[in-house]
Design a protein around this motif. Structure first.
Motif, PDB file in Angstrom:
ATOM      1  N   LYS A  94       0.875  -1.223   0.036  1.00  0.00           N
ATOM      2  CA  LYS A  94      -0.301   0.108  -0.099  1.00  0.00           C
ATOM      3  C   LYS A  94       0.988   1.310  -0.020  1.00  0.00           C
ATOM      4  O   LYS A  94       0.498   2.151  -0.831  1.00  0.00           O
ATOM      5  CB  LYS A  94      -0.893   0.015   1.347  1.00  0.00           C
ATOM      6  CG  LYS A  94      -1.762   1.131   1.289  1.00  0.00           C
ATOM      7  CD  LYS A  94      -2.827   1.102   2.463  1.00  0.00           C
ATOM      8  CE  LYS A  94      -3.721   2.413   2.521  1.00  0.00           C
ATOM      9  NZ  LYS A  94      -4.554   2.224   3.624  1.00  0.00           N
ATOM     10  N   LYS A  95       2.016   1.279   0.829  1.00  0.00           N
ATOM     11  CA  LYS A  95       2.688   2.404   0.993  1.00  0.00           C
ATOM     12  C   LYS A  95       3.373   2.519  -0.465  1.00  0.00           C
ATOM     13  O   LYS A  95       3.795   3.734  -0.822  1.00  0.00           O
ATOM     14  CB  LYS A  95       3.977   2.176   1.987  1.00  0.00           C
ATOM     15  CG  LYS A  95       3.162   2.526   3.382  1.00  0.00           C
ATOM     16  CD  LYS A  95       4.259   2.310   4.504  1.00  0.00           C
ATOM     17  CE  LYS A  95       3.693   2.289   5.868  1.00  0.00           C
ATOM     18  NZ  LYS A  95       5.051   2.300   6.779  1.00  0.00           N
ATOM     19  N   LEU A  96       3.896   1.607  -0.959  1.00  0.00           N
ATOM     20  CA  LEU A  96       4.363   1.506  -2.381  1.00  0.00           C
ATOM     21  C   LEU A  96       3.534   2.059  -3.526  1.00  0.00           C
ATOM     22  O   LEU A  96       4.089   2.859  -4.314  1.00  0.00           O
ATOM     23  CB  LEU A  96       5.159   0.122  -2.819  1.00  0.00           C
ATOM     24  CG  LEU A  96       5.895  -0.144  -4.029  1.00  0.00           C
ATOM     25  CD1 LEU A  96       7.431   1.130  -3.941  1.00  0.00           C
ATOM     26  CD2 LEU A  96       6.353  -1.257  -4.401  1.00  0.00           C
ATOM     27  N   ALA A  97       2.405   1.522  -3.480  1.00  0.00           N
ATOM     28  CA  ALA A  97       1.490   2.099  -4.293  1.00  0.00           C
ATOM     29  C   ALA A  97       1.157   3.733  -4.211  1.00  0.00           C
ATOM     30  O   ALA A  97       1.101   4.250  -5.160  1.00  0.00           O
ATOM     31  CB  ALA A  97      -0.040   1.411  -4.211  1.00  0.00           C
ATOM     32  N   HIS A 100       4.185   5.747  -5.837  1.00  0.00           N
ATOM     33  CA  HIS A 100       4.147   5.728  -7.345  1.00  0.00           C
ATOM     34  C   HIS A 100       2.972   6.691  -7.881  1.00  0.00           C
ATOM     35  O   HIS A 100       2.933   7.184  -8.751  1.00  0.00           O
ATOM     36  CB  HIS A 100       3.758   4.469  -7.745  1.00  0.00           C
ATOM     37  CG  HIS A 100       5.004   3.603  -7.673  1.00  0.00           C
ATOM     38  ND1 HIS A 100       6.025   3.921  -8.260  1.00  0.00           N
ATOM     39  CD2 HIS A 100       5.109   2.368  -7.220  1.00  0.00           C
ATOM     40  CE1 HIS A 100       6.976   2.982  -8.364  1.00  0.00           C
ATOM     41  NE2 HIS A 100       6.407   1.986  -7.410  1.00  0.00           N
ATOM     42  N   GLN A 101       1.958   6.905  -6.936  1.00  0.00           N
ATOM     43  CA  GLN A 101       1.000   7.862  -7.252  1.00  0.00           C
ATOM     44  C   GLN A 101       1.178   9.366  -6.843  1.00  0.00           C
ATOM     45  O   GLN A 101       0.743  10.113  -7.397  1.00  0.00           O
ATOM     46  CB  GLN A 101      -0.509   7.571  -6.344  1.00  0.00           C
ATOM     47  CG  GLN A 101      -1.111   6.316  -6.944  1.00  0.00           C
ATOM     48  CD  GLN A 101      -2.162   5.861  -6.124  1.00  0.00           C
ATOM     49  OE1 GLN A 101      -2.524   6.375  -5.271  1.00  0.00           O
ATOM     50  NE2 GLN A 101      -2.832   4.652  -6.637  1.00  0.00           N
ATOM     51  N   THR A 102       2.016   9.568  -5.917  1.00  0.00           N
ATOM     52  CA  THR A 102       2.379  11.028  -5.715  1.00  0.00           C
ATOM     53  C   THR A 102       3.044  11.607  -6.728  1.00  0.00           C
ATOM     54  O   THR A 102       4.289  11.123  -7.214  1.00  0.00           O
ATOM     55  CB  THR A 102       3.144  10.883  -4.368  1.00  0.00           C
ATOM     56  OG1 THR A 102       2.683  10.318  -3.288  1.00  0.00           O
ATOM     57  CG2 THR A 102       3.798  12.259  -3.884  1.00  0.00           C
ATOM     58  N   PRO A 103       2.561  12.801  -7.373  1.00  0.00           N
ATOM     59  CA  PRO A 103       3.513  13.422  -8.298  1.00  0.00           C
ATOM     60  C   PRO A 103       4.831  13.769  -8.000  1.00  0.00           C
ATOM     61  O   PRO A 103       5.076  14.247  -7.016  1.00  0.00           O
ATOM     62  CB  PRO A 103       2.646  14.654  -8.672  1.00  0.00           C
ATOM     63  CG  PRO A 103       1.380  14.972  -7.566  1.00  0.00           C
ATOM     64  CD  PRO A 103       1.686  13.626  -6.977  1.00  0.00           C
ATOM     65  N   GLN A 104       5.761  13.585  -8.950  1.00  0.00           N
ATOM     66  CA  GLN A 104       7.246  13.668  -8.504  1.00  0.00           C
ATOM     67  C   GLN A 104       7.615  15.084  -9.062  1.00  0.00           C
ATOM     68  O   GLN A 104       7.032  15.187 -10.016  1.00  0.00           O
ATOM     69  CB  GLN A 104       7.943  12.600  -9.192  1.00  0.00           C
ATOM     70  CG  GLN A 104       7.514  11.178  -8.572  1.00  0.00           C
ATOM     71  CD  GLN A 104       8.423  10.827  -7.544  1.00  0.00           C
ATOM     72  OE1 GLN A 104       9.567  11.327  -7.039  1.00  0.00           O
ATOM     73  NE2 GLN A 104       7.894   9.864  -6.593  1.00  0.00           N
ATOM     74  N   LEU A 105       8.419  16.049  -8.518  1.00  0.00           N
ATOM     75  CA  LEU A 105       9.015  17.056  -8.995  1.00  0.00           C
ATOM     76  C   LEU A 105       9.917  16.546 -10.210  1.00  0.00           C
ATOM     77  O   LEU A 105      10.959  15.826  -9.963  1.00  0.00           O
ATOM     78  CB  LEU A 105       9.689  17.870  -8.082  1.00  0.00           C
ATOM     79  CG  LEU A 105       8.674  18.291  -6.878  1.00  0.00           C
ATOM     80  CD1 LEU A 105       9.832  19.309  -6.004  1.00  0.00           C
ATOM     81  CD2 LEU A 105       7.781  19.334  -7.774  1.00  0.00           C
TER      82      LEU A 105
END
Length: 127
Positions: A94-97, A100-105
């Motif tokens: 869940k943490k890994l998912a 991956h969903q958090t927008p990266q700068l």
């Protein structure tokens, strides 16, 4: 080792089944010889069968304890160990998912624009 446990367990079950037949035959013989009243025979058989079931339960508990001990000594994970690990893996997935969903700068690799409108600085001039 598991063959030994299987044989012991089968022996215990076999003794219970055979003992029922033998008990009934022995009780019938006692009734025929007049050593046991016909009205008492059924209750006597019931008591003996209950005793056999108790012994079978005890045998089953002993075998389960031995199997559990052998599995622990062999380092085999218990059901609760596996459940705990499954829960931990689910949390990590869940943490890994979420990561991956958090927008990266993203780093902009294009060069900064050059401003050509202002005249070049001379000496110690400050804009």
């Amino acid at each position: 080792m598991s063959d030994l446990f299987k044989k012991a367990f089968s022996l215990g079950l076999g003794l219970t089944v055979v003992s029922k037949e033998k008990i009934e035959k022995t009780v019938d013989d006692l009734v025929e010889r007049g050593k046991l009243a016909p009205g008492e025979s059924k209750a006597f058989v019931e008591r003996l069968l209950e005793r056999g079931e108790e012994e079978q339960g005890q045998l089953k508990r002993v075998i389960q304890e031995q199997v559990k001990r052998v599995l622990q000594e062999a380092g085999v994970a218990s059901e609760s160990d596996v459940t705990s690990l499954e829960q931990r893996v689910a949390v990590l997935e869940k943490k890994l998912a979420e990561l991956h969903q958090t927008p990266q700068l993203q780093v902009d690799e294009t060069p900064a624009p050059v401003v050509e409108d202002s005249p070049p600085l001379k000496g110690n001039e400050i804009e």
